[in-house]
Write a protein that holds these residues in place. Structure first.
Motif, PDB file in Angstrom:
ATOM      1  N   LEU A 309      48.913  37.070  48.828  1.00  0.00           N
ATOM      2  CA  LEU A 309      50.529  38.189  48.912  1.00  0.00           C
ATOM      3  C   LEU A 309      50.061  38.220  50.295  1.00  0.00           C
ATOM      4  CD1 LEU A 309      50.588  39.350  45.533  1.00  0.00           C
ATOM      5  CD2 LEU A 309      51.722  37.840  46.389  1.00  0.00           C
ATOM      6  N   SER A 310      49.291  38.737  50.952  1.00  0.00           N
ATOM      7  CA  SER A 310      49.385  39.568  51.961  1.00  0.00           C
ATOM      8  C   SER A 310      49.456  38.309  53.209  1.00  0.00           C
ATOM      9  CB  SER A 310      47.805  39.917  52.216  1.00  0.00           C
ATOM     10  OG  SER A 310      46.710  39.430  51.856  1.00  0.00           O
ATOM     11  N   ALA A 311      48.782  37.237  52.659  1.00  0.00           N
ATOM     12  CA  ALA A 311      49.226  35.727  53.565  1.00  0.00           C
ATOM     13  C   ALA A 311      51.055  35.623  53.616  1.00  0.00           C
ATOM     14  CB  ALA A 311      48.220  34.850  53.139  1.00  0.00           C
ATOM     15  N   SER A 312      50.912  35.629  52.586  1.00  0.00           N
ATOM     16  CA  SER A 312      52.310  35.558  52.597  1.00  0.00           C
ATOM     17  C   SER A 312      53.582  36.209  53.755  1.00  0.00           C
ATOM     18  CB  SER A 312      53.087  35.501  51.411  1.00  0.00           C
ATOM     19  OG  SER A 312      53.954  36.369  50.459  1.00  0.00           O
ATOM     20  N   ALA A 313      53.045  37.344  53.301  1.00  0.00           N
ATOM     21  CA  ALA A 313      53.874  39.249  53.593  1.00  0.00           C
ATOM     22  C   ALA A 313      53.919  38.620  55.184  1.00  0.00           C
ATOM     23  CB  ALA A 313      53.147  39.888  53.725  1.00  0.00           C
ATOM     24  N   VAL A 314      52.333  38.024  56.063  1.00  0.00           N
ATOM     25  CA  VAL A 314      52.598  37.925  57.125  1.00  0.00           C
ATOM     26  C   VAL A 314      53.611  36.059  57.698  1.00  0.00           C
ATOM     27  CG1 VAL A 314      51.185  36.643  59.693  1.00  0.00           C
ATOM     28  CG2 VAL A 314      50.518  38.161  57.423  1.00  0.00           C
ATOM     29  N   ALA A 315      53.587  35.499  56.659  1.00  0.00           N
ATOM     30  CA  ALA A 315      54.548  34.520  56.758  1.00  0.00           C
ATOM     31  C   ALA A 315      56.433  35.181  57.320  1.00  0.00           C
ATOM     32  CB  ALA A 315      53.953  33.011  56.250  1.00  0.00           C
ATOM     33  N   ARG A 316      56.223  35.461  56.116  1.00  0.00           N
ATOM     34  CA  ARG A 316      58.307  36.668  56.002  1.00  0.00           C
ATOM     35  C   ARG A 316      58.366  36.987  57.183  1.00  0.00           C
ATOM     36  NH1 ARG A 316      58.038  40.298  51.257  1.00  0.00           N
ATOM     37  NH2 ARG A 316      60.410  40.462  52.223  1.00  0.00           N
ATOM     38  N   ALA A 317      56.771  37.952  58.099  1.00  0.00           N
ATOM     39  CA  ALA A 317      57.325  38.646  59.260  1.00  0.00           C
ATOM     40  C   ALA A 317      57.419  37.357  60.105  1.00  0.00           C
ATOM     41  CB  ALA A 317      56.157  39.786  59.297  1.00  0.00           C
ATOM     42  N   SER A 318      56.378  36.613  60.442  1.00  0.00           N
ATOM     43  CA  SER A 318      56.428  35.493  61.227  1.00  0.00           C
ATOM     44  C   SER A 318      57.669  35.187  61.094  1.00  0.00           C
ATOM     45  CB  SER A 318      55.588  34.885  61.598  1.00  0.00           C
ATOM     46  OG  SER A 318      54.165  35.850  61.385  1.00  0.00           O
ATOM     47  N   GLY A 319      58.051  34.350  60.034  1.00  0.00           N
ATOM     48  CA  GLY A 319      59.146  33.962  59.636  1.00  0.00           C
ATOM     49  C   GLY A 319      60.790  34.776  60.619  1.00  0.00           C
ATOM     50  N   LEU A 321      60.391  36.856  62.628  1.00  0.00           N
ATOM     51  CA  LEU A 321      60.451  36.714  64.695  1.00  0.00           C
ATOM     52  C   LEU A 321      61.336  35.742  64.896  1.00  0.00           C
ATOM     53  CD1 LEU A 321      57.534  39.014  64.389  1.00  0.00           C
ATOM     54  CD2 LEU A 321      59.540  39.981  65.283  1.00  0.00           C
ATOM     55  N   GLY A 322      61.431  34.008  64.087  1.00  0.00           N
ATOM     56  CA  GLY A 322      61.416  33.404  64.497  1.00  0.00           C
ATOM     57  C   GLY A 322      60.659  32.444  65.261  1.00  0.00           C
ATOM     58  N   ASP A 323      59.406  32.968  64.690  1.00  0.00           N
ATOM     59  CA  ASP A 323      58.049  32.424  65.434  1.00  0.00           C
ATOM     60  C   ASP A 323      58.014  30.775  64.375  1.00  0.00           C
ATOM     61  OD1 ASP A 323      55.350  31.468  65.607  1.00  0.00           O
ATOM     62  OD2 ASP A 323      54.917  32.986  66.442  1.00  0.00           O
ATOM     63  N   LYS A 324      58.023  30.232  64.088  1.00  0.00           N
ATOM     64  CA  LYS A 324      58.392  28.847  62.889  1.00  0.00           C
ATOM     65  C   LYS A 324      56.578  28.530  62.269  1.00  0.00           C
ATOM     66  CE  LYS A 324      62.468  27.367  62.839  1.00  0.00           C
ATOM     67  NZ  LYS A 324      63.068  26.898  62.887  1.00  0.00           N
ATOM     68  N   ALA A 325      55.968  27.721  63.522  1.00  0.00           N
ATOM     69  CA  ALA A 325      54.713  27.793  63.545  1.00  0.00           C
ATOM     70  C   ALA A 325      53.718  28.830  62.370  1.00  0.00           C
ATOM     71  CB  ALA A 325      54.312  27.214  64.608  1.00  0.00           C
ATOM     72  N   THR A 326      53.510  29.759  63.428  1.00  0.00           N
ATOM     73  CA  THR A 326      52.704  30.611  62.573  1.00  0.00           C
ATOM     74  C   THR A 326      53.715  31.206  61.445  1.00  0.00           C
ATOM     75  OG1 THR A 326      52.852  31.934  64.972  1.00  0.00           O
ATOM     76  CG2 THR A 326      52.103  33.393  62.967  1.00  0.00           C
ATOM     77  N   ALA A 327      55.180  31.275  61.202  1.00  0.00           N
ATOM     78  CA  ALA A 327      55.259  31.635  59.276  1.00  0.00           C
ATOM     79  C   ALA A 327      54.379  30.505  58.536  1.00  0.00           C
ATOM     80  CB  ALA A 327      56.189  31.390  59.332  1.00  0.00           C
ATOM     81  N   ILE A 328      54.004  29.163  59.279  1.00  0.00           N
ATOM     82  CA  ILE A 328      54.198  27.848  58.583  1.00  0.00           C
ATOM     83  C   ILE A 328      52.345  27.910  58.487  1.00  0.00           C
ATOM     84  CG2 ILE A 328      53.435  25.086  58.398  1.00  0.00           C
ATOM     85  CD1 ILE A 328      56.745  25.766  59.387  1.00  0.00           C
ATOM     86  N   ARG A 358      62.560  25.842  54.796  1.00  0.00           N
ATOM     87  CA  ARG A 358      62.240  25.461  53.136  1.00  0.00           C
ATOM     88  C   ARG A 358      62.652  24.083  53.189  1.00  0.00           C
ATOM     89  NH1 ARG A 358      65.932  30.466  50.755  1.00  0.00           N
ATOM     90  NH2 ARG A 358      64.187  32.118  50.420  1.00  0.00           N
ATOM     91  N   GLU A 359      63.307  23.960  54.016  1.00  0.00           N
ATOM     92  CA  GLU A 359      63.427  22.112  54.463  1.00  0.00           C
ATOM     93  C   GLU A 359      62.209  21.696  55.560  1.00  0.00           C
ATOM     94  OE1 GLU A 359      65.398  20.749  52.224  1.00  0.00           O
ATOM     95  OE2 GLU A 359      65.745  22.962  51.738  1.00  0.00           O
ATOM     96  N   HIS A 360      61.316  22.146  56.102  1.00  0.00           N
ATOM     97  CA  HIS A 360      60.535  21.534  56.183  1.00  0.00           C
ATOM     98  C   HIS A 360      59.296  21.130  56.011  1.00  0.00           C
ATOM     99  CE1 HIS A 360      57.215  21.450  59.830  1.00  0.00           C
ATOM    100  NE2 HIS A 360      58.261  21.454  60.009  1.00  0.00           N
ATOM    101  N   PRO A 361      59.239  19.616  56.274  1.00  0.00           N
ATOM    102  CA  PRO A 361      58.204  18.770  56.019  1.00  0.00           C
ATOM    103  C   PRO A 361      56.907  19.772  54.938  1.00  0.00           C
ATOM    104  CG  PRO A 361      58.849  18.366  57.587  1.00  0.00           C
ATOM    105  CD  PRO A 361      59.334  19.003  57.929  1.00  0.00           C
ATOM    106  N   GLU A 362      56.108  20.593  56.399  1.00  0.00           N
ATOM    107  CA  GLU A 362      55.479  21.166  55.541  1.00  0.00           C
ATOM    108  C   GLU A 362      55.156  21.930  54.178  1.00  0.00           C
ATOM    109  OE1 GLU A 362      50.696  22.057  55.913  1.00  0.00           O
ATOM    110  OE2 GLU A 362      51.873  20.093  56.436  1.00  0.00           O
ATOM    111  N   VAL A 363      56.397  23.134  54.709  1.00  0.00           N
ATOM    112  CA  VAL A 363      56.895  23.682  53.545  1.00  0.00           C
ATOM    113  C   VAL A 363      56.846  23.146  52.029  1.00  0.00           C
ATOM    114  CG1 VAL A 363      58.240  25.987  52.601  1.00  0.00           C
ATOM    115  CG2 VAL A 363      57.490  26.015  56.241  1.00  0.00           C
TER     116      VAL A 363
END
Length: 373
Positions: A309-319, A321-328, A358-363
């Protein structure tokens, strides 16, 4: 100052009171038996709490062990719902492994754990018998805060949902009071006085704290609205700094401006210590649009206590901010930790900050992996 070490992947906190209690046993007995008894109690307490912690981990919870004066306990934070049976198994696992391991040790030493007289042949076996099977069995007595009481509580909660805690607590106080009266008139039983006294004091403390739990964030907001700014700050700092017995985040039902005022009370750097409230604060920061603060804080929380859950919070915040690579990358880290697959799936499916990913292949690959778990 507490000593901390890691055992089988669990953090173990040894309070000074635990060492003092072992020393007190040695001083009171003043002989070889006292040395063996202190050592046996210390060893079986650790084994007992490891039993709880391992069972909690198998039920998808993060567990830590604390050893204090007269008692040890394993606190755990669920990362997914745990059934009544799961809670009962966690409660039984401590005394179960405690009794089993001590009986096995007595048998290895040539003593029968079912025959007290055979254990009186040496100070070592006598101490192991008292610290092992006897104390382990006492923990299964069906009163709170003993493990037996928590096992019965799970069954009682099915019959009296919402009232089981108080019913069980009042029953426990009555039984302990009767035991104290019997002990008072029976000189042979007065050796259990410290144990009975500890139970009664703990039960009365539990009774005082048996009101419906309230989020410390709600309590802090109430204090702030009453003009008690310092008290509100203390409540928040304490909630973030000290692990809570109730590890499930509670709904806040606070307005955005109220959350903003509460966050403003927190010092910089913001406190760490309780993973549940750390995750809650990260989510509050995201809701307030403080995405960089949320990302840094949640990453710090993850570093101290790696969890999904803490990692997912970083992903949400990064998303956000528009930082897709960090979010993924953080979504992958969240999946790899694996403490809450269902929680991560919910984050991916429902978080507005991750809509464009959500449509990104890695996600999508991560989401498919979660479906198979």
């Amino acid at each position: 100052m507490a000593l901390m070490f890691t055992l089988l992947g669990f953090k173990v906190h040894v309070q000074p009171g635990f060492v003092m209690f072992m020393a007190l046993i040695v001083i009171v007995y003043g002989d070889e038996f006292g040395l063996w008894l202190a050592g046996a109690i210390a060893a079986f307490t650790v084994i007992h709490e490891l039993g709880h912690a391992v069972a909690a981990r198998q039920n998808g919870a993060h567990a830590e062990i604390s050893l204090g004066f007269l008692a040890g306990y394993a606190s755990y934070i669920p990362t997914r719902p745990i059934s009544r049976l799961g809670h009962a198994v966690i409660s039984f696992s401590g005394p179960g492994i405690h009794i089993a391991s001590s009986m096995a040790l007595l048998l290895a030493l040539g003593s029968s754990p079912l025959d007290p007289s055979s254990s009186n042949t040496s100070a070592a076996t006598s101490a192991i018998w008292w610290a092992g099977p006897v104390i382990g069995a006492l923990n299964l007595v069906p009163i709170l805060p003993l493990d037996g009481g928590h096992i019965v509580l799970q069954a009682l909660d099915r019959l009296f949902p919402g009232r089981a805690d108080r019913i069980m607590l009042l029953f426990s106080i009555a039984v302990t009071g009767i035991a104290a009266a019997v002990m008072f008139v029976s000189p042979d039983l007065r050796g259990f006085g410290i144990f009975i006294g500890f139970l009664l004091v703990t039960q009365l403390q539990m009774l005082g704290a048996s009101k419906k739990p309230q989020s410390p964030w709600i309590s802090a907001n109430n204090a702030l609205e009453a003009g008690k700014k310092n008290r509100a700050r203390r409540l928040l700092v304490s909630a973030l700094s000290h692990p809570q017995s109730n590890g499930v985040p509670m709904a806040l039902a606070l307005e955005t401006d109220q959350l903003h005022d509460l966050v403003q009370l927190l010092p910089d750097p913001k406190p760490f210590g309780d993973p549940t409230n750390e995750y809650l604060l990260a989510n509050i920061l995201i809701s307030l649009g403080k995405f960089e603060d949320a990302a840094h804080y949640a990453a710090g929380s993850f570093e101290r206590n790696p969890n999904t859950l803490s990692a997912s919070a970083v992903a949400r915040a990064s998303g956000a901010l528009g930082d897709k690579a960090t979010a993924i990358g953080w979504l992958r880290a969240a999946a790899n930790v694996g403490t809450s697959p269902a929680g991560l799936a919910s984050v991916i499916d429902g978080s507005p900050e991750l809509v464009e990913l959500r449509e990104h292949p890695e996600v999508q690959a991560i989401r498919r992996e979660l479906t198979r778990l």
